[in-house]
Scaffold this active site. Structure first.
Site, PDB file in Angstrom:
ATOM      1  N   SER A 140       4.146   8.259  -1.134  1.00 39.94           N
ATOM      2  CA  SER A 140       4.879   7.023  -1.466  1.00 39.94           C
ATOM      3  C   SER A 140       6.024   7.413  -2.394  1.00 39.94           C
ATOM      4  O   SER A 140       5.897   8.381  -3.164  1.00 39.94           O
ATOM      5  CB  SER A 140       3.963   6.032  -2.187  1.00 39.94           C
ATOM      6  OG  SER A 140       4.724   5.034  -2.840  1.00 39.94           O
ATOM      7  N   TYR A 159      -2.294   4.233  -8.653  1.00 40.63           N
ATOM      8  CA  TYR A 159      -1.897   4.432  -7.249  1.00 40.63           C
ATOM      9  C   TYR A 159      -0.703   5.393  -7.192  1.00 40.63           C
ATOM     10  O   TYR A 159      -0.692   6.335  -6.387  1.00 40.63           O
ATOM     11  CB  TYR A 159      -1.530   3.089  -6.615  1.00 40.63           C
ATOM     12  CG  TYR A 159      -0.885   3.195  -5.245  1.00 40.63           C
ATOM     13  CD1 TYR A 159      -1.638   3.555  -4.131  1.00 40.63           C
ATOM     14  CD2 TYR A 159       0.475   2.935  -5.066  1.00 40.63           C
ATOM     15  CE1 TYR A 159      -1.049   3.659  -2.872  1.00 40.63           C
ATOM     16  CE2 TYR A 159       1.066   3.029  -3.810  1.00 40.63           C
ATOM     17  CZ  TYR A 159       0.299   3.392  -2.723  1.00 40.63           C
ATOM     18  OH  TYR A 159       0.871   3.495  -1.477  1.00 40.63           O
TER      19      TYR A 159
END
Ligand SMILES: NC(=O)c1ccc[n+]([C@@H]2O[C@H](COP(=O)([O-])OP(=O)(O)OC[C@H]3O[C@@H](n4cnc5c(N)ncnc54)[C@H](OP(=O)(O)O)[C@@H]3O)[C@@H](O)[C@H]2O)c1
Length: 271
Positions: free
Chosen positions: A143, A156
């Site tokens: 990401s 995350y």
């Protein structure tokens, strides 16, 4: 094409929805037989049926919760033993809540199991065989939050930073041995990760959100171009190169036999 040169089977995790399902579609279109992994059998079966109808390929499903060691082991075993599998797309992932302080420890742990432990273990299962064969490919879905953990995303973001570092380390180790690795760093992409009804997207400017088809097609274009790190949104690739150059420039100064001057105690000798 001879039998031995036939197209590798690709195992895609988190293939029942979103980015993983789109990878499955594109890889089937490219002629890869598929093994699709996720928890929900019905969703996998529906996708497999569609892919066989649209692309006439071989599609198998393997239901497993990759946070449960006994279930994950079945996937590891498959990667170890099925010599047709030459491509792994480590895509399954979940996001914890964004604030570290308000996220329960069990939620952090489940996320780390899925985003960090599972991809690492799946690569460990597959890699020896790929290196032995001198061919194959591993795609890890990270990401952009790997690069901006201080803006949003909590643990995350940290789990995705792991995948970036891990893929760079893996590439440094095996680049000359015929096995390709790529880490994809998507920005916000319209999938269920953003809420079943896209509710998290309501707070995000529309110009930050990419459609999943466009994201996966860009990621595969990056793969075809031989990229190690693919940033589907980044307009100027030189920006990434400058970032990497700055990072590499630090390397020779990061481990030395003395502390930097600013950390030396400044106590006068006659004190
Ligand atoms: N969407 C974004 O904005 C975005 C941005 C950057 C990176 N990413 C990354 O892209 C990857 C895919 O996300 P997505 O957006 O496509 O999410 P998604 O639509 O929520 O899909 C997640 C997939 O993972 C599977 N999965 C979830 N928990 C699992 C478990 N315990 N074991 C096995 N499979 C599991 C889900 O299937 P089942 O429920 O059937 O198990 C589903 O197929 C993730 O790694 C995510 O971090 C997404």
């Amino acid at each position: 094409m001879s039998f031995t040169e036939s197209i590798d089977t690709a195992l895609v995790t988190g293939a029942s929805a979103g980015i993983g399902a789109t990878y499955a579609d594109r890889l089937a279109q490219r002629g890869h037989p598929l093994v699709l992994v996720a928890r929900h059998a019905a969703r996998l079966e529906a996708l497999a049926e569609r892919l066989v109808r649209d692309h006439r390929g071989r599609v198998e499903i393997l239901t497993a919760d990759l946070t449960v060691p006994a279930e994950r082991l079945r996937v590891e075993q498959r990667l170890r033993e099925d010599t047709r599998i030459g491509m792994l797309v480590n895509n399954a992932g979940i996001a914890s809540g964004s604030a570290i302080a308000s996220t329960p420890a069990d939620v952090h742990e489940a996320m780390i199991q899925l985003n960090v432990v599972a991809p690492t273990r799946l690569v460990a299962a597959l890699l020896p065989r790929l290196l032995h064969q001198g061919r194959g490919s591993i795609i890890n879905i990270g990401s952009v939050l790997a690069l901006t953990p201080d803006t949003f995303g909590g643990s995350y973001a940290a789990s995705k930073s792991y995948l970036l570092s891990y893929t760079q380390a893996l590439h440094a180790e095996i680049a000359e041995q015929g096995v390709r690795v790529q880490v994809v760093l998507p920005g916000v992409t319209r999938t269920h990760l953003q809420g079943e009804a896209g509710e998290r997207l309501a707070r995000i400017p529309a110009e930050w959100v990419m459609e999943v088809d466009e994201m996966v097609d860009a990621a595969l274009a990056g793969f075809d171009a031989g990229e190690l790190v693919t940033l589907p949104s980044l307009p100027d690739p030189d920006d990434w190169e400058r970032f990497e150059t700055a990072r590499h420039r630090l390397a020779p100064m990061l481990s030395r036999d003395h502390a930097a001057d600013r950390y030396k105690s400044d106590i006068p000798e006659d004190a």
